[in-house]
Design an enzyme around this catalytic site. Structure first.
Site, PDB file in Angstrom:
ATOM      1  CE1 TYR A   1       3.507  13.815  -2.570  1.00  0.00           C
ATOM      2  CE2 TYR A   1       5.480  13.048  -3.565  1.00  0.00           C
ATOM      3  CZ  TYR A   1       4.753  13.203  -2.546  1.00  0.00           C
ATOM      4  OH  TYR A   1       4.935  12.551  -1.587  1.00  0.00           O
TER       5      TYR A   1
ATOM      6  CG  HIS B   1      -3.020  13.761   2.100  1.00  0.00           C
ATOM      7  ND1 HIS B   1      -1.994  14.557   2.631  1.00  0.00           N
ATOM      8  CD2 HIS B   1      -3.807  13.653   3.199  1.00  0.00           C
ATOM      9  CE1 HIS B   1      -2.282  14.848   3.854  1.00  0.00           C
ATOM     10  NE2 HIS B   1      -3.302  14.208   4.270  1.00  0.00           N
TER      11      HIS B   1
END
Length: 148
Positions: free
Chosen positions: A26, A103
């Site tokens: 992330y 995403h």
């Protein structure tokens, strides 16, 4: 033709924990910094953004129900809900707005369950695996769609 530039940026479950999650997947950017970066991308493109984040699926659905007169398009990262929330899928269908699924990580290169998206067929584009810069691509594609 009226200007169509109001973009709702919707983040789902656990996205508010960016900066605490696995940086290999992330990145290290905290959530508030991500929103600041998205806002800057949007401003460069002449888009106006509003942000919404919740860890409550019910609130996410209710927010989608309210978008009809306040947004022209959606940039959406539902987090884990992407993979199983038919309630969010149905609410997105009801909203009827052009949507880009985003995403941060490449969900198609991760665990098998992350490769499923129950919203993908309602989105005209999906951007994945580009980290925060994926939001620039999502906003660019949404602007093009709104101008078409």
């Amino acid at each position: 033709m009226a200007l169509r530039n109001r973009i709702e940026v919707m983040h789902g479950v656990n996205l508010d924990q960016l900066g605490r999650r696995d940086p290999a997947q992330y990145g290290a950017l905290a959530f508030d910094r991500l929103e600041m970066r998205i806002e800057a991308f949007a401003r460069e493109l002449g888009l106006t953004t509003r942000f919404f984040q919740t860890n409550s699926e019910e609130e996410f659905v209710e927010h989608l129900h309210r978008l009809e007169d306040i947004a022209d398009g959606i940039v959406m990262n539902p987090g884990a809900w992407t993979h199983y929330s038919y309630a969010i899928r149905d609410a997105l269908e009801i909203a009827g707005l052009p949507t880009v699924e985003v995403h941060l990580s490449d969900v198609d290169a991760r665990e098998e369950f992350r490769r499923v998206s129950v919203i993908r067929d309602l989105c005209f584009a999906t951007v994945k695996g580009e980290g925060p810069d994926g939001y620039r691509e999502a906003l660019t594609r949404l602007k093009e769609e709104l101008q078409a």
